[in-house]
Design an enzyme around this catalytic site. Structure first.
Site: not given
Length: 787
Positions: A270-271, A96, A234, A236-238
């Protein structure tokens, strides 16, 4: 699929060399591409074919070579040290916003979704992970030291969420209550540090919480959370394989402080929220990025509040996100939450506190305006309607409007499509047993009273409470015009009136002097709830900084906070006094403000003492660290002496400092330390096994005040000892540490600009670096130089 006959195929591709490419139409023979034309500026390649490709479906095959880069984006290498002391590399991804094209040629836009069948050929002693579960693992025919790992087909998804990791890792695993396999991958030998994120009930409790909240199940069979050594963001939501900085995932029961636990809980929350909001339903284009990030930045707090009610996390939201967003958004060069993005290279500039923090704040206001039940109904409608597809901001408003029957789009457009927010001036007049309130809204500007030609207007959900019941709104009304008069029935002269209950509305309030005066006793006797005490003093400080009211008035109100028990209120007060103290460092009053700080903080410091008492919790630990650090920096004699004594015992191994006391002790002894203090700290840094401890030390080194030692810290920032993503916080620490540090850090950034720029160009770390180094200056000459 070829939609119209053509002899060219254009796709995204960056830092990749294509060797051969061919296209085989279904049931026909393959055609080899004869030309590859790279448009490097646009990160595209055009494949040219000798004959026309006819309409219909077919298979495009590409054989290519890329590089495992050191840029922390695309498919890159991350350096780590084995328990035996060897340096090795893991191969990891960060796509991203627009870097999948560095790993493989593709159509790299969020709305062009596809399913992915991924196979990785890797050394057989390495762990290989991707979004989905492994379906097959077999020896690689050409080389017996390698294996081919094949993963299940993904759902229909965007390229920026694809991920793979190859390296050496240990893991802990559990099944969440709804049967999803949750694994946390850690560096070898540190599996126990993954337990908090997994059993500390964060991931295992969070997945069922979201499933229940959205009423949509988690769509994949597994989720992996993995700690990556070199990582720019911080986390990444892969989808199904979430990557984290080590400090955002790993918790050591002995060496991690309370704020790290809280940080891990928030980042994991969050992720995992993105697995639904972002991954299952994705924004149409980067213009709508704020929705993705603002939403996840809001709901992470809802989730942590559910898992850890003792954190009082919503009060902390106001201090961490809401006030931070207001500070930025009051500047003349702010931008609307929604920014139209042309070229994707602009995307990184948009990932700022406006998209995250203001985004989260206006969603919190919206949730409050709609009510939880209708909000959840609307969310379910949205996620069900658009699953595995793309959506725009308007689509969410539409779903929430259907669920609530309120004019959501009309209200929200005033908050997302124009920058800034209102200042609401309020005065009251007693008429027998009623109070008549007059409200006026105007844009709030950090530079002073608004004097623009146009009159921007917001639709503001206003709530008003009185001393009758400080926790319950007596009146709720939507202010949709510049001025409003309303009557509070049965409100006696001696009753106070407070706007913006719970500090939920995204506006600042300026009370008439009489109204403010009547609120002061409610701060003193704590009858006003913590989040309202916080909002009140934050508004006053920012009105004073904008020159709308006098600083003296604010400092008088500060004295009402003598009995304050709440950590978050102190934390915000402390920040505001810090900003004031930085401003006053340009004047002759710097010593006086230090005395004021010592006077404000010493009573609470004495009440708390140095050691945890039985029955204390998370927030007491945070408060003790904050207060001791503040007193230590301000040169409070008893605190300084005790910090030196405890530091000596810590270094000699007689009595190790608890993790919660380390930052305040380190910062105190450095602020009043010499070259041997600095050497000892650098030695502790070298010996630290945990990234959290290294970061803790890096952030405080800038407190040292002698010019030649400041230079030493700055050189250290660019050395091999500091991971590239952490250099910025070392330089920022110097800039924020002292007046000398501020000048030195700015000069250092100018002198090393080329190296710093090459390291971080195009990413958000470069803008963070600039903000941190020029934040404390306060004259026109410097402003011109910075420009």
């Amino acid at each position: 699929q070829v939609k119209q006959a053509t002899n060219q195929i254009v796709m995204n591709c960056a830092d990749i060399d294509i060797i051969t490419a061919s296209y085989a139409p279904q049931g026909d023979e393959e055609v080899h591409a004869t030309g590859f034309n790279y448009q490097n500026e646009d990160e595209k390649v055009t494949l040219s074919f000798p004959s026309t490709l006819q309409k219909g479906t077919g298979m495009l095959k590409i054989d290519f070579v890329g590089e495992l880069n050191d840029k922390m984006k695309g498919f890159y290498r991350s350096k780590y040290t084995t328990p035996g002391g060897d340096t090795r590399y893991a191969a990891v991804t960060q796509f991203e916003a627009t870097d999948a094209r560095r790993a493989f040629p593709c159509w790299d836009e969020p709305a062009i979704k596809a399913t992915f069948d991924i196979s990785l050929v890797v050394p057989k002693d390495r762990v290989a992970l991707s979004n989905m579960n492994v379906v097959d693992r077999k020896p690689y025919p050409d080389d017996e030291s390698l294996v081919e790992v094949k993963f299940a087909r993904t759902p229909t998804m965007s390229t920026y969420l694809v991920a793979f990791v190859v390296g050496e890792y240990d893991f802990v695993e559990a099944r969440s209550l709804d049967g999803v396999l949750v694994r946390v991958y850690t560096p070898v030998g540190k599996a126990e540090q993954g337990k908090f994120a997994q059993e500390g009930n964060v991931a295992a409790k969070t997945l069922p919480f979201y499933k229940d909240y959205f009423n949509v199940p988690y769509p994949l069979p597994k989720i992996d959370l993995i700690a990556i050594a070199d990582f720019a963001a911080g986390a990444m939501e892969n989808w199904g394989l979430v990557t984290y900085r080590e400090t955002a995932l790993l918790i050591d029961p002995k060496n991690s402080c309370s704020s790290s636990r809280q940080w891990v809980a928030l980042v994991v929350g969050h992720e995992l929220a993105h697995q639904w909001f972002g991954n299952l339903v994705t924004m149409e284009w980067w213009t709508h990025l704020w929705l993705n990030e603002g939403f996840a930045s809001w709901i992470e707090y809802l989730c942590v509040d559910h898992c850890f009610p003792e954190y009082d996390i919503w009060t902390q939201f106001v201090s961490a996100d809401y006030t931070r967003a207001q500070e930025l958004d009051a500047l003349d060069n702010s931008h609307p939450i929604e920014v139209s993005v042309g070229h994707p290279s602009e995307v990184d500039e948009i990932f700022d506190a406006i998209s995250y923090s203001k985004g989260a704040s206006v969603i919190r206001m919206l949730h409050d305006y709609i009510g939880d039940e209708d909000f959840r109904k609307g969310m379910n409608l949205y996620l069900t309607k658009f699953q595995q597809k793309n959506a725009a901001t308007e689509d969410l408003w539409d779903s929430l409007e259907k669920a609530s029957g309120k004019p959501i789009a009309a209200v929200m457009n005033t908050w997302t499509k124009q920058m800034g927010f209102p200042l609401i001036y309020v005065e009251a007049e007693q008429q027998e047993d009623d109070k008549v309130l007059k409200l006026v809204q105007k844009k709030f500007c950090a530079s002073g009273p608004y004097a623009g030609e146009d009159f921007p207007m917001w639709m503001v959900p206003i709530s008003i409470c009185t001393s009758d019941d400080p926790t319950c709104a007596k009146v709720q009304i939507l202010m949709d015009k510049p001025e409003l008069t309303l009557v509070l029935k049965d409100t006696k002269p001696e009753q106070w009136v407070k706007l913006n209950l719970g500090t939920v509305g995204f506006y600042r309030t300026q009370y008439s002097p009489e109204m403010l005066e009547s609120l002061i006793p409610a701060i003193k006797d704590l009858s006003l709830p913590p989040v309202d005490r916080l909002g009140l003093q934050n508004d006053l400080f920012s009105l004073a900084r904008a020159g709308i009211i006098s600083t003296v008035e604010v400092l008088k109100v500060m004295e009402a906070f003598v009995n304050e028990p709440n950590y978050t209120v102190w934390s915000d007060l402390s920040c505001n006094l810090g900003i004031l103290s930085t401003l006053l460092s340009h004047t002759d009053f710097y010593e006086e403000i230090q005395v004021f700080v010592r006077d404000v903080f010493s009573p609470i410091g004495e009440r708390l003492g140095w050691d945890p008492k039985p029955g204390e919790g998370h927030l007491d630990a945070l408060l003790r660290g904050l207060v001791l650090g503040k007193l230590g920096k301000a040169g409070h004699k008893a605190t300084l002496e005790e910090a030196r004594r405890r530091f000596k015992d810590h270094v000699e191994g007689k009595h190790i400092l608890s993790a919660d006391l380390r930052s305040p002790v380190y910062v105190t002894i450095l602020k009043h330390g010499d070259s041997s203090t600095l050497d000892t700290m650098l030695k502790l840094h070298k010996q630290a096994d945990m990234q959290e401890e290294k970061n803790r030390i890096e952030r405080v080194l800038g407190a040292i005040s002698q010019p030649e030692l400041i230079q030493k810290v700055l050189s250290f920032a660019l050395s091999e000892e500091v991971r590239p993503q952490d250099t910025v916080s070392v330089i920022g620490g110097v800039a924020g540490g002292s007046k000398q540090g501020r000048k030195a850090a700015w000069k250092f950034v100018r002198d090393n600009w080329e190296e710093l720029y090459n390291r971080y160009q195009g990413g958000f770390l470069i803008s963070r670096l600039i903000k941190l180094t020029v934040d404390g200056f306060a004259n026109d000459k410097m402003a011109a130089e910075v420009k």
